[in-house]
Design a protein around this motif. Structure first.
Motif, PDB file in Angstrom:
ATOM      1  N   ILE A  48       0.926  -1.062   0.061  1.00 38.12           N
ATOM      2  CA  ILE A  48      -0.066   0.016   0.057  1.00 38.12           C
ATOM      3  C   ILE A  48       0.900   1.389   0.062  1.00 38.12           C
ATOM      4  N   ASP A  49       0.723   2.329  -0.959  1.00 35.80           N
ATOM      5  CA  ASP A  49       1.272   3.547  -0.913  1.00 35.80           C
ATOM      6  C   ASP A  49       0.749   4.455   0.326  1.00 35.80           C
ATOM      7  N   ILE A  50       1.575   4.194   1.385  1.00 33.08           N
ATOM      8  CA  ILE A  50       1.315   5.008   2.581  1.00 33.08           C
ATOM      9  C   ILE A  50       1.960   6.348   2.885  1.00 33.08           C
ATOM     10  N   ARG A  51       1.440   7.367   3.048  1.00 30.58           N
ATOM     11  CA  ARG A  51       2.193   8.613   2.971  1.00 30.58           C
ATOM     12  C   ARG A  51       1.824   9.373   4.098  1.00 30.58           C
ATOM     13  N   GLY A  52       2.528   9.918   5.186  1.00 31.02           N
ATOM     14  CA  GLY A  52       2.586  10.468   6.309  1.00 31.02           C
ATOM     15  C   GLY A  52       2.610  11.653   6.001  1.00 31.02           C
ATOM     16  N   GLN A  53       3.244  12.440   7.120  1.00 31.25           N
ATOM     17  CA  GLN A  53       3.219  14.075   7.204  1.00 31.25           C
ATOM     18  C   GLN A  53       4.574  14.318   6.204  1.00 31.25           C
ATOM     19  N   GLY A  54       3.993  15.545   5.223  1.00 26.83           N
ATOM     20  CA  GLY A  54       5.063  15.958   4.434  1.00 26.83           C
ATOM     21  C   GLY A  54       5.255  14.861   3.170  1.00 26.83           C
ATOM     22  N   GLY A  55       4.374  14.035   2.895  1.00 23.19           N
ATOM     23  CA  GLY A  55       4.407  12.945   1.882  1.00 23.19           C
ATOM     24  C   GLY A  55       5.312  11.784   2.108  1.00 23.19           C
ATOM     25  N   GLN A  56       6.084  11.816   3.384  1.00 22.79           N
ATOM     26  CA  GLN A  56       6.767  10.616   3.543  1.00 22.79           C
ATOM     27  C   GLN A  56       6.092   9.355   3.523  1.00 22.79           C
ATOM     28  N   ARG A  57       6.776   8.506   2.631  1.00 24.15           N
ATOM     29  CA  ARG A  57       6.544   7.030   2.527  1.00 24.15           C
ATOM     30  C   ARG A  57       6.721   6.027   3.565  1.00 24.15           C
ATOM     31  N   LEU A  58       5.788   5.345   4.146  1.00 28.65           N
ATOM     32  CA  LEU A  58       6.074   4.345   5.072  1.00 28.65           C
ATOM     33  C   LEU A  58       7.081   3.188   4.655  1.00 28.65           C
ATOM     34  N   ARG A  59       6.839   2.860   3.126  1.00 34.54           N
ATOM     35  CA  ARG A  59       7.977   1.897   2.904  1.00 34.54           C
ATOM     36  C   ARG A  59       9.228   2.439   2.648  1.00 34.54           C
ATOM     37  N   ASP A  60       9.663   3.694   2.410  1.00 29.53           N
ATOM     38  CA  ASP A  60      10.754   4.348   2.636  1.00 29.53           C
ATOM     39  C   ASP A  60      11.208   4.299   4.014  1.00 29.53           C
ATOM     40  N   LYS A  61      10.369   4.798   4.913  1.00 24.64           N
ATOM     41  CA  LYS A  61      10.890   4.859   6.367  1.00 24.64           C
ATOM     42  C   LYS A  61      11.529   3.729   6.862  1.00 24.64           C
ATOM     43  N   TRP A  62      10.768   2.355   6.382  1.00 26.65           N
ATOM     44  CA  TRP A  62      11.339   1.132   6.839  1.00 26.65           C
ATOM     45  C   TRP A  62      11.997   0.540   5.889  1.00 26.65           C
ATOM     46  N   ALA A  63      12.774   1.076   4.961  1.00 29.23           N
ATOM     47  CA  ALA A  63      13.423   0.217   4.017  1.00 29.23           C
ATOM     48  C   ALA A  63      14.461  -0.370   4.816  1.00 29.23           C
ATOM     49  N   ASP A  64      15.384   0.161   5.737  1.00 32.06           N
ATOM     50  CA  ASP A  64      16.083  -0.481   6.382  1.00 32.06           C
ATOM     51  C   ASP A  64      15.684  -1.186   7.653  1.00 32.06           C
ATOM     52  N   GLY A  65      14.555  -1.408   7.582  1.00 31.61           N
ATOM     53  CA  GLY A  65      13.905  -2.154   8.573  1.00 31.61           C
ATOM     54  C   GLY A  65      12.903  -1.201   9.741  1.00 31.61           C
ATOM     55  N   PRO A  66      11.807  -1.700  10.136  1.00 35.16           N
ATOM     56  CA  PRO A  66      10.767  -1.033  10.608  1.00 35.16           C
ATOM     57  C   PRO A  66      11.173  -0.065  11.765  1.00 35.16           C
ATOM     58  N   LYS A  67      10.771   1.021  11.865  1.00 32.03           N
ATOM     59  CA  LYS A  67      10.869   2.003  13.228  1.00 32.03           C
ATOM     60  C   LYS A  67       9.495   2.268  13.698  1.00 32.03           C
ATOM     61  N   THR A  68       9.246   1.715  14.916  1.00 35.49           N
ATOM     62  CA  THR A  68       7.882   1.969  15.335  1.00 35.49           C
ATOM     63  C   THR A  68       7.994   2.127  17.007  1.00 35.49           C
ATOM     64  N   TYR A  69       6.786   2.810  17.276  1.00 38.12           N
ATOM     65  CA  TYR A  69       6.614   2.861  18.781  1.00 38.12           C
ATOM     66  C   TYR A  69       5.654   1.941  19.137  1.00 38.12           C
ATOM     67  N   LEU A  70       5.945   0.884  20.250  1.00 32.08           N
ATOM     68  CA  LEU A  70       5.135  -0.217  20.410  1.00 32.08           C
ATOM     69  C   LEU A  70       4.462  -1.158  19.372  1.00 32.08           C
ATOM     70  N   GLY A  71       5.168  -0.740  18.272  1.00 28.38           N
ATOM     71  CA  GLY A  71       4.731  -1.509  17.053  1.00 28.38           C
ATOM     72  C   GLY A  71       3.119  -1.430  16.699  1.00 28.38           C
TER      73      GLY A  71
END
Ligand SMILES: Cc1cc2nc3c(=O)[nH]c(=O)nc-3n(C[C@H](O)[C@H](O)[C@H](O)COP(=O)(O)OP(=O)(O)OC[C@H]3O[C@@H](n4cnc5c(N)ncnc54)[C@H](O)[C@@H]3O)c2cc1C
Length: 552
Positions: A406-429
């Motif tokens: 899914i093409d998920i885009r957050g603030q400033g158009g940031q893609r979740l896919r890109d944010k997690w490209a080197d592994g997920p980053k989350t708070y509490l999953g």
């Protein structure tokens, strides 16, 4: 933080027959997680729309209709615990029920709680974008239709993005071809046919032992052997049924106390604390008991201490040699490159005995890799195997795969896919910084990924529901974790994982999928601290006013 006055009240929901509209919450997925989330939010009076790619409810149990598909969790430990009436009226027929029964169960749940009216089927979400100005998500379906909601809750499944093998010629095969995770709704007949199964993970094992019963000839294409352990399934008799129903509170309590929410609790001893004879006797006992006891109820150090792990790995290797008559075939079925339990343990019913049948052949792809799929069958570097049916038991792009699709885009158009490209980053999953009001049930770094999943789904859903209720009561419109909270949780997840032996092994636990370009780097997808510790942390965060989250 000053709460805003306006609450996320119901805003002109569309009619049930029209997917487009504006809702308090959009849930993606109508499996175990999505159904329960819908039920809970509806209780709060939220307007909810669920978009589901499939044609019915059930998620995993809707899609995975392959012969042999069934639970590895004890059936009665898997069902929802929230409704005493549901528990009382539903009879599981087997200790480890098969897929058709689980699907019937979830259909019954949808019926009983009148859930279908808020679900739109055959609707795959293609993209979702956060509108910063309005504090809401806009979701676009593959059909082009759009809908908006303050909260976007993903219930898209840890194992729901099927993967085909990265082999040339897949489209060229002229016979029947099926992926286990996209199995057709009509029965498939194997009688007298030449069948090939590619893949020997948990699904491959289930399908192989079933298809071997009727296929004219079965060729199993194995890349990595696994340590399989006996399932020892059996029907539930009337007396046991009564006992199960009378002890549901204890069953769920026991699950909640264990590391992975299974009925099997780790033995408090370490493997080397006992004599070799005691160890052997204990392993024999576990091997003779149903379910995941040998994995989850074993000595407490088998997944963290190499010497301890070697003892159980040797034991299961010996069992394989005892059960498979041809020593060369037995050797090919024996894992040598990883320890027991460091990959998902397939549970089996006479799986190893399949290889004693005259109509079954094992092809070791480490010796003779598949070169291509041809119109006639599968060609390895040694020969062409002519087939009538190919079954791809090649699994899923695990945990993050359904997010990546899914093409998920957050603030400033940031893609979740890109944010997690080197592994997920989350708070509490549950959330990612930069993605306000996006809540990820059974997401990466969430205890639910290494769990008897419904037990963790209930925790996830109840926690998210309480958060949304909290926000509504106080007039908050936006929740997002701080960068610091996210960094600390991600570091904690990695630190916990490092002591686990599975981090030294390539597997889907570690984000490795050799069939997907780019998924060849080990990342940490699971939370390995155990469900009780995870639950305690989530409760603590909530009790401290959702510490680590910015509420506005
Ligand atoms: C064969 C098999 C056996 C299993 N056995 C066990 C077991 O014994 N015990 C256990 O604990 N777990 C087991 N699991 C794991 C299982 O996935 C979970 O138990 C549970 O079903 C997960 O529920 P879910 O609602 O989170 O996800 P799912 O059941 O996977 O549901 C997710 C839903 O989201 C939908 N979806 C995904 N992306 C989109 C999109 N973009 N748009 C719209 N819809 C979308 C999918 O179509 C799917 O219906 C098994 C998994 C498999 C594949």
């Amino acid at each position: 933080m000053t709460p805003r006055a306006e609450s996320p009240a119901v805003e002109t929901p569309a009619g049930a027959d029209a997917p487009a509209g504006r809702f308090d919450a959009i849930v993606i997925g109508a499996g175990m997680a999505g159904l329960y989330q819908l039920y809970r939010l509806r209780q709060l009076g939220f307007s909810v729309r669920v978009f589901e790619a499939g044609g019915g409810v059930g998620g995993t149990w809707y899609w995975n209709r392959y012969p042999g598909a069934r639970f590895d969790s004890e059936s009665y430990s898997y069902g929802y615990s929230f409704s005493p009436e549901l528990l009382e009226e539903w009879d599981w027929s087997e200790h480890f029920s098969a897929q058709p029964e689980t699907l019937r169960y979830l259909e019954h749940v949808a019926e009983k709680f009148d859930l279908r009216r808020d679900i739109v089927f055959d609707s795959r979400v293609a993209s979702a974008a956060y509108d910063d100005a309005r504090d809401e998500w806009e979701v676009a379906l593959e059909s082009g239709e759009r809908a908006r909601a303050r909260f976007l809750i993903t219930a898209i499944g840890p194992l729901s993005a099927p993967v085909m093998p990265d082999i040339p010629g897949v489209e060229s095969f002229l016979g029947e071809a099926y992926h286990t995770g996209r199995w057709p709704h009509h029965p498939v007949d194997f009688a007298g046919k030449r069948v090939g199964v590619i893949g020997t993970g948990a699904t491959g094992v289930q399908v192989i032992q079933e298809v071997a019963k009727t296929a004219g000839h079965l060729t199993v294409f194995q890349r990595s052997p696994n340590y399989c352990a006996p399932l020892l399934n059996r029907p539930i008799d009337a007396e046991t049924q009564r006992e199960i129903k009378a002890t549901y509170p204890e069953i769920f309590e026991r699950c909640l106390e264990s590391h992975g929410c299974f009925l099997h609790k780790a033995d408090p001893r370490k493997a080397m604390e006992v004599t070799a004879e005691e160890r052997e006797a204990f392993y024999e006992k576990l091997y003779g008991e149903p379910g995941f006891g040998i994995w989850m109820g074993n000595f407490r150090d088998i997944l963290v201490d190499q010497d301890a792990n070697d003892t159980i790995s040797d034991f299961v290797r010996r069992k394989i040699r005892e059960r498979v008559k041809d020593p060369e075939v037995a050797e090919r079925l024996t894992p040598r490159d990883h320890g027991f339990g460091t990959r998902r343990v397939p549970l089996e019913t006479r799986y190893y005995e399949v290889y004693n049948q005259d109509n079954v052949r094992l092809v070791d792809l480490r010796e003779t890799p598949i070169a291509r799929i041809t119109p006639k069958g599968v060609e390895t570097t040694a020969e062409e195997h002519a087939l009538d049916v190919i079954i791809y038991a090649t699994g899923f792009d695990a945990i993050t795969g359904s997010f990546d699709r899914i093409d998920i885009r957050g603030q400033g158009g940031q893609r979740l896919r890109d944010k997690w490209a080197d592994g997920p980053k989350t708070y509490l999953g549950i959330q990612a910084a930069g993605f306000p009001n996006l809540l990820t049930l059974v997401g990466p770094h969430n205890a639910a990924t290494f769990c008897n999943i419904p037990r963790c789904i209930e925790q996830n859903v109840e926690w998210v529901t309480a958060l949304l209720a909290h926000m509504r009561e106080r007039g908050y419109r936006r929740v997002v974790p701080t960068e610091e909270a996210e960094a600390a949780w991600t570091a904690h997840v990695l630190e916990l994982a490092e002591r686990m032996l599975f981090t030294r092994v390539d597997s889907w636990f570690m984000g490795i999928n050799k069939n997907i370009p780019g998924k060849n780097k080990r990342t940490f997808l699971l939370y390995s601290g155990g469900a009780p510790a995870y639950r305690a942390r989530c409760d603590e965060v909530a009790a401290r006013g959702y510490e680590g989250f910015l509420l506005q």
